[in-house]
Write an enzyme that holds these catalytic residues in place. Structure first.
Site, PDB file in Angstrom:
ATOM      1  N   THR A 264       4.727  23.706  31.063  1.00  0.00           N
ATOM      2  CA  THR A 264       4.078  25.013  30.907  1.00  0.00           C
ATOM      3  C   THR A 264       2.725  25.035  31.593  1.00  0.00           C
ATOM      4  OG1 THR A 264       5.225  25.330  28.800  1.00  0.00           O
ATOM      5  CG2 THR A 264       3.316  26.731  29.231  1.00  0.00           C
TER       6      THR A 264
ATOM      7  N   GLU B  68     -25.665  50.054  22.518  1.00  0.00           N
ATOM      8  CA  GLU B  68     -26.680  51.076  22.742  1.00  0.00           C
ATOM      9  C   GLU B  68     -26.964  51.864  21.463  1.00  0.00           C
ATOM     10  OE1 GLU B  68     -24.030  51.082  26.520  1.00  0.00           O
ATOM     11  OE2 GLU B  68     -23.897  50.485  24.417  1.00  0.00           O
TER      12      GLU B  68
ATOM     13  N   GLY C 249       3.350  22.315  26.871  1.00  0.00           N
ATOM     14  CA  GLY C 249       3.190  20.964  27.377  1.00  0.00           C
ATOM     15  C   GLY C 249       3.012  20.925  28.882  1.00  0.00           C
TER      16      GLY C 249
END
EC number: 3.5.4.26
Length: 368
Positions: free
Chosen positions: A316, A75, A313
């Site tokens: 996870t 703005e 991997g």
């Protein structure tokens, strides 16, 4: 179907059509706000990236987007871009997100709008941040400004999905990422020729580096560190490195791994209290006897980390999926097959899918 149900459905459709008809004159300007917001979507984090447009007699006389974190908001930039400030007295300000009402890194945008006597403000969506959350709108209305809220809401929400997730769900926006062979494997079995096994092509790999320059953080498990020794940096793309995160329950990974080299800020989640932080590496203790995924997400929220990419991997990735902590999955599928190996994660519940070719690879993005 009962007659009353049909009538209700017709009423909803009619109401929606009426709203579209009423508000469609504002659509081009909010769309322009969203285009402007793209300019700072990653640099602004953890703040939202917002676009603002000032319209006088159906002509855009000023526009702006959010500056880099800590700089002026959209703005302010839009108002400053207007050459003849007297025109603001008869103009409409369009903004994709509610103007702020509090002192943060910068003064409240709502105060500036009031000061400049802008008579009308059209807003895409309200700001979920607790220090704003409708207060900017209320301040504008109290000053006698006409305020219209809720124009192109879905598009505005998509524009700031990372910021909105951070404040509405109190966790980062979570992106799962992996590459898989045509027959659905993400790697050979452990111990099989364990040089780095590249599934995706070089263009896909470069795209991942671009993502690293855009998202706030990337996370891997200990197994991925040991097998692939990733750097998680933007070596193949221009831009900042993400915050690197890895999980090491016992904090036993030694110093030769690249994630410990100091090339980028790095976090390690561990249960070992006998660790020493340094300039580049911070250890954070969590309770591994409980689900670690909510704990990781809570910590990242407290650090105002707005996005995290889970790069591996399998354990996870699947843990985030099974815990319900993910927002989108980016999956590269190559034309190669290896017939056996580590199967790709199981991801069965998603709402939307888009795909595109990256040379010989297929990139599929699934949304939760």
């Amino acid at each position: 179907m009962a007659t009353s149900s049909i009538t209700n459905i017709k009423s909803v459709i009619l109401c929606k059509d009426t709203q579209i008809s009423m508000f469609k004159e504002h659509y081009p300007y909010i769309y322009r706000c969203l285009e402007l917001a793209k300019n700072g979507v990653f640099e602004a984090l953890p703040n939202p990236s917002v676009g603002a447009v000032i319209v006088y007699n159906n002509l855009i006389i000023g526009e702006g987007s959010t500056s880099k974190y800590g700089g002026p908001h959209a703005e302010v930039n839009a108002i400053n871009s207007v050459k003849n400030k007297n025109l603001l007295l008869k103009s409409t300000l369009y903004v994709s997100l509610e103007p702020c009402s509090h002192f943060g890194k910068t003064p409240p945008c709502a105060d500036l709008i009031i000061k400049m006597n802008i008579p009308k403000v059209v807003i895409g969506i309200t700001d979920p941040f607790s220090k704003v959350c409708g207060q900017g709108i209320a301040k504008l209305k109290q000053a006698g400004i006409e305020v219209l809220v809720g124009i192109l809401e879905e598009e505005c929400q998509e524009s700031n999905k990372r910021f909105l997730t951070l404040h509405q769900k109190q966790r980062p926006y979570i992106i799962l990422k992996w590459a898989q062979t045509q027959d659905g494997f993400i790697a050979p079995h452990s111990g099989e020729n364990h040089k780095i096994f590249w599934i995706s092509n070089s263009y896909s790999q470069q795209l991942v580096h671009k993502w690293r320059s855009e998202e706030v953080s990337f996370l891997v498990g200990k197994g991925t560190v040991e097998s692939d020794n990733p750097s998680l940096t933007t070596r193949s793309w221009f831009g900042k490195n993400p915050l690197r995160i890895f999980i090491d329950r016992t904090a036993s990974l030694d110093q030769h791994y690249t994630l410990k080299n100091g090339d980028a800020k790095t976090l390690c989640f561990t249960e070992n209290p006998n660790t020493t932080n340094n300039k580049h590496l911070t250890y954070i203790q969590i309770d591994f006897s409980k689900n670690i995924i909510p704990q990781i997400c809570k910590t990242l929220f407290e650090m105002q980390i707005a996005s995290v990419v889970i790069e591996g991997g399998l354990k996870t990735l699947q843990s985030f999926i099974d815990s319900g902590y993910w927002d989108e999955a980016r999956i590269f599928t190559s034309q190669n097959s290896i017939n056996q190996g580590i199967k790709s994660p199981l991801l069965n519940i998603y709402s939307k899918v888009i795909s595109q070719k990256i040379d010989s690879d297929l990139l599929t993005i699934k949304y939760r």
